[in-house]
Design a protein around this motif. Structure first.
Motif, PDB file in Angstrom:
ATOM      1  N   LEU A 176       0.816  -1.203   0.000  1.00 58.93           N
ATOM      2  CA  LEU A 176       0.000   0.000   0.000  1.00 58.93           C
ATOM      3  C   LEU A 176       0.858   1.264   0.000  1.00 58.93           C
ATOM      4  CD1 LEU A 176      -2.857   1.133   0.084  1.00 58.93           C
ATOM      5  CD2 LEU A 176      -2.787   0.972   2.578  1.00 58.93           C
ATOM      6  N   GLY A 177       1.930   1.275   0.791  1.00 51.72           N
ATOM      7  CA  GLY A 177       2.781   2.464   0.865  1.00 51.72           C
ATOM      8  C   GLY A 177       3.406   2.806  -0.477  1.00 51.72           C
ATOM      9  N   LYS A 178       3.922   1.777  -1.157  1.00 48.41           N
ATOM     10  CA  LYS A 178       4.546   2.027  -2.458  1.00 48.41           C
ATOM     11  C   LYS A 178       3.512   2.473  -3.496  1.00 48.41           C
ATOM     12  CE  LYS A 178       8.385  -1.194  -1.769  1.00 48.41           C
ATOM     13  NZ  LYS A 178       9.042  -2.430  -2.223  1.00 48.41           N
ATOM     14  N   THR A 179       2.334   1.864  -3.455  1.00 51.80           N
ATOM     15  CA  THR A 179       1.288   2.248  -4.405  1.00 51.80           C
ATOM     16  C   THR A 179       0.878   3.703  -4.192  1.00 51.80           C
ATOM     17  OG1 THR A 179       0.471  -0.029  -4.446  1.00 51.80           O
ATOM     18  CG2 THR A 179      -1.011   1.675  -5.270  1.00 51.80           C
ATOM     19  N   LEU A 180       0.671   4.098  -2.939  1.00 51.54           N
ATOM     20  CA  LEU A 180       0.283   5.482  -2.658  1.00 51.54           C
ATOM     21  C   LEU A 180       1.388   6.460  -3.041  1.00 51.54           C
ATOM     22  CD1 LEU A 180      -1.522   5.031   0.788  1.00 51.54           C
ATOM     23  CD2 LEU A 180      -2.572   5.465  -1.439  1.00 51.54           C
ATOM     24  N   HIS A 181       2.647   6.034  -2.830  1.00 49.19           N
ATOM     25  CA  HIS A 181       3.761   6.907  -3.229  1.00 49.19           C
ATOM     26  C   HIS A 181       3.763   7.111  -4.743  1.00 49.19           C
ATOM     27  CE1 HIS A 181       7.622   8.888  -3.048  1.00 49.19           C
ATOM     28  NE2 HIS A 181       8.131   8.019  -3.913  1.00 49.19           N
ATOM     29  N   GLY A 182       3.495   6.022  -5.484  1.00 48.22           N
ATOM     30  CA  GLY A 182       3.420   6.156  -6.936  1.00 48.22           C
ATOM     31  C   GLY A 182       2.277   7.049  -7.373  1.00 48.22           C
ATOM     32  N   ILE A 183       1.124   6.941  -6.699  1.00 47.48           N
ATOM     33  CA  ILE A 183      -0.017   7.799  -7.022  1.00 47.48           C
ATOM     34  C   ILE A 183       0.336   9.267  -6.776  1.00 47.48           C
ATOM     35  CG2 ILE A 183      -2.366   8.414  -6.310  1.00 47.48           C
ATOM     36  CD1 ILE A 183      -2.859   5.457  -5.785  1.00 47.48           C
ATOM     37  N   ALA A 184       1.002   9.525  -5.655  1.00 47.50           N
ATOM     38  CA  ALA A 184       1.369  10.904  -5.325  1.00 47.50           C
ATOM     39  C   ALA A 184       2.318  11.487  -6.365  1.00 47.50           C
ATOM     40  CB  ALA A 184       2.008  10.955  -3.939  1.00 47.50           C
ATOM     41  N   MET A 185       3.321  10.715  -6.814  1.00 45.51           N
ATOM     42  CA  MET A 185       4.258  11.216  -7.813  1.00 45.51           C
ATOM     43  C   MET A 185       3.556  11.476  -9.146  1.00 45.51           C
ATOM     44  SD  MET A 185       7.668   8.925  -7.056  1.00 45.51           S
ATOM     45  CE  MET A 185       8.550   9.761  -8.365  1.00 45.51           C
ATOM     46  N   ALA A 186       2.648  10.538  -9.534  1.00 44.48           N
ATOM     47  CA  ALA A 186       1.931  10.728 -10.791  1.00 44.48           C
ATOM     48  C   ALA A 186       1.003  11.936 -10.722  1.00 44.48           C
ATOM     49  CB  ALA A 186       1.130   9.464 -11.125  1.00 44.48           C
ATOM     50  N   ALA A 187       0.382  12.132  -9.576  1.00 45.01           N
ATOM     51  CA  ALA A 187      -0.515  13.277  -9.411  1.00 45.01           C
ATOM     52  C   ALA A 187       0.256  14.591  -9.497  1.00 45.01           C
ATOM     53  CB  ALA A 187      -1.255  13.181  -8.081  1.00 45.01           C
ATOM     54  N   GLU A 188       1.498  14.618  -8.974  1.00 42.48           N
ATOM     55  CA  GLU A 188       2.310  15.829  -9.053  1.00 42.48           C
ATOM     56  C   GLU A 188       2.686  16.146 -10.504  1.00 42.48           C
ATOM     57  OE1 GLU A 188       5.675  15.279  -6.579  1.00 42.48           O
ATOM     58  OE2 GLU A 188       4.557  15.500  -4.685  1.00 42.48           O
ATOM     59  N   ALA A 189       2.933  15.102 -11.300  1.00 41.28           N
ATOM     60  CA  ALA A 189       3.354  15.323 -12.695  1.00 41.28           C
ATOM     61  C   ALA A 189       2.186  15.626 -13.625  1.00 41.28           C
ATOM     62  CB  ALA A 189       4.108  14.097 -13.201  1.00 41.28           C
ATOM     63  N   LEU A 190       0.959  15.244 -13.222  1.00 37.99           N
ATOM     64  CA  LEU A 190      -0.183  15.358 -14.112  1.00 37.99           C
ATOM     65  C   LEU A 190      -0.462  16.790 -14.596  1.00 37.99           C
ATOM     66  CD1 LEU A 190      -2.463  13.882 -15.550  1.00 37.99           C
ATOM     67  CD2 LEU A 190      -3.853  14.129 -13.475  1.00 37.99           C
ATOM     68  N   PRO A 191      -0.424  17.828 -13.729  1.00 37.54           N
ATOM     69  CA  PRO A 191      -0.717  19.188 -14.224  1.00 37.54           C
ATOM     70  C   PRO A 191       0.226  19.620 -15.338  1.00 37.54           C
ATOM     71  CG  PRO A 191      -0.832  19.134 -11.838  1.00 37.54           C
ATOM     72  CD  PRO A 191      -0.270  17.818 -12.255  1.00 37.54           C
ATOM     73  N   GLY A 192       1.505  19.257 -15.240  1.00 38.98           N
ATOM     74  CA  GLY A 192       2.456  19.639 -16.286  1.00 38.98           C
ATOM     75  C   GLY A 192       2.139  18.966 -17.610  1.00 38.98           C
ATOM     76  N   TRP A 193       1.745  17.688 -17.546  1.00 40.11           N
ATOM     77  CA  TRP A 193       1.409  16.977 -18.780  1.00 40.11           C
ATOM     78  C   TRP A 193       0.118  17.511 -19.402  1.00 40.11           C
ATOM     79  CZ3 TRP A 193       4.834  14.517 -21.338  1.00 40.11           C
ATOM     80  CH2 TRP A 193       5.891  13.864 -20.690  1.00 40.11           C
TER      81      TRP A 193
END
Length: 384
Positions: free
Chosen positions: A191-208
């Motif tokens: 769960l921790g790794k999955t949430l960390h991946g979600i957080a990183m993807a969410a941070e990059a999404l506005p730029g994309w």
């Protein structure tokens, strides 16, 4: 004290009484059997047989230890009727032992005092000049010694019960610590790794979104997939937190798991066990997680009308199976979960962690059967 223990010990004492009566009668072969002697033999034998043969009498004595006071009065009556030199006095020793077993120290001392005082009073009133050391002092000393032996056995049994309670408490504490460590590891690894991946993807999404809308849509799809995965992992963790109770036998926990699942879903769930078996804490944790995930899959996808869960022990191997009569599915060649589903993958990972084998058999319209085989292991027999 434990009533079963009391029942067994009192039963043994009364068997010894019957043996003493037999020895006394054998020692009196050739002598005239008086009416008083016959009456005492019959009464002592009858009371012993009633306890040994009729469970209702035994339960009454065990639940009402003051019944031993009646036995004490009977003992003193026998001594008064036959005299201190009668061989039947041997049959009164069991009373002293029973008093030491059933009563606390102060009451047992009072009982011993009453027995010794009654015996010595009869001895003085008889004024027997032939009485030797054994009759004068030996038998009273034996009364006191037997009461003391009974008290020691009682104390030892209570200490054993206390030690057993402490052992159970220690086992529960260790199991709880194990549970917390496993949950922490799983939260970190999954769960921790999955949430960390979600957080990183969410941070990059506005730029994309600004630079490449198509790439942003792809990122959004990945976020959705990762969110579903995180929800599934969180659900699995919550189910596991409720499923295992390490202080209870595996069969009881599985039966309760089936009953609770059936109540929640309205689908019949039958549980069967062949042989009273259990598993080490780590292995049973993973097995229960696999069963919980299998039942969750049945509830979500199978449209089944009945589920069967079984627990068996075969030649040192513990086999747990979950079978349903639902619509089934076509398993993938590599045995992993279909796209956007993580149940089978998670079950296989758990089976590997427990050193178990997982076999999933299914076909469209023919239901699904999940079989977990652990072993050979050192199986823990009996309830904990």
């Amino acid at each position: 004290m434990d009533r079963d223990f009391v029942h067994q010990i009192v039963g043994v004492a009364l068997l010894v009484r019957l043996l003493a009566i037999t020895v006394a009668l054998v020692g009196m072969v050739g002598e005239a059997l008086t009416g008083a002697m016959l009456a005492c033999v019959l009464v002592l034998s009858a009371t012993s047989f009633l306890f040994l043969v009729y469970p209702a009498v035994a339960r009454f004595v065990v639940h009402h230890p003051l019944a031993v006071v009646g036995d004490l009065l009977l003992t003193l009556t026998v001594v008064a009727a036959l005299g201190v030199e009668s061989p039947l006095v041997l049959a009164t020793f069991s009373t002293a032992l029973i008093m030491g077993l059933l009563f606390d120290r102060r009451v047992a001392v009072l009982g011993a005092t009453a027995m010794v005082a009654g015996y010595l009073l009869v001895h003085v009133l008889q004024e027997s000049s032939r009485a030797g050391f054994m009759v004068t002092l030996g038998i009273p000393a034996l009364y006191v010694a037997l009461v003391a032996i009974g008290a020691v056995v009682r104390h030892a049994h209570e200490r054993e019960k206390e030690a057993a309670r402490e052992l159970v408490a220690a086992h529960r504490a260790v199991a709880s610590a194990d549970e917390r460590a496993r949950l922490a590891r799983e939260m970190h690894d999954s769960l921790g790794k999955t949430l960390h991946g979600i957080a990183m993807a969410a941070e990059a999404l506005p730029g994309w979104v600004e630079r490449d809308p198509e790439r942003a849509a792809e990122y959004a799809g990945r976020l959705a997939d990762a969110s579903h995965q995180a929800a599934a992992e969180a659900r699995t963790l919550l189910v596991r937190m409720r499923a295992d109770e390490p202080d209870r036998p595996l069969a009881q926990v599985l039966a309760e798991q089936c009953r609770r699942w059936s109540t929640d879903t309205g689908t019949a769930c039958d549980f069967a066990t062949h042989g009273v078996v259990d598993l080490p804490t780590g292995a049973r944790y993973e097995v229960l997680a696999i069963v919980a995930e299998a039942l969750e899959n049945v509830a979500r996808h199978a449209q089944a009308s009945r589920v069967e869960v079984s627990l068996t022990d075969t030649d040192g191997q513990v086999v747990v199976s979950v079978a349903d009569d639902g619509k089934g599915f076509e398993p993938q060649a590599d045995g992993r979960s279909p796209r956007h589903h993580f149940g089978l993958t998670g079950m296989r990972e758990r089976a590997a962690h427990a050193g178990a084998m997982l076999d999933v058999r299914s076909a469209p319209g023919r239901g699904t059967r999940v079989v977990v085989t652990v072993g050979p292991v050192e199986v823990v027999a009996g309830a904990r």
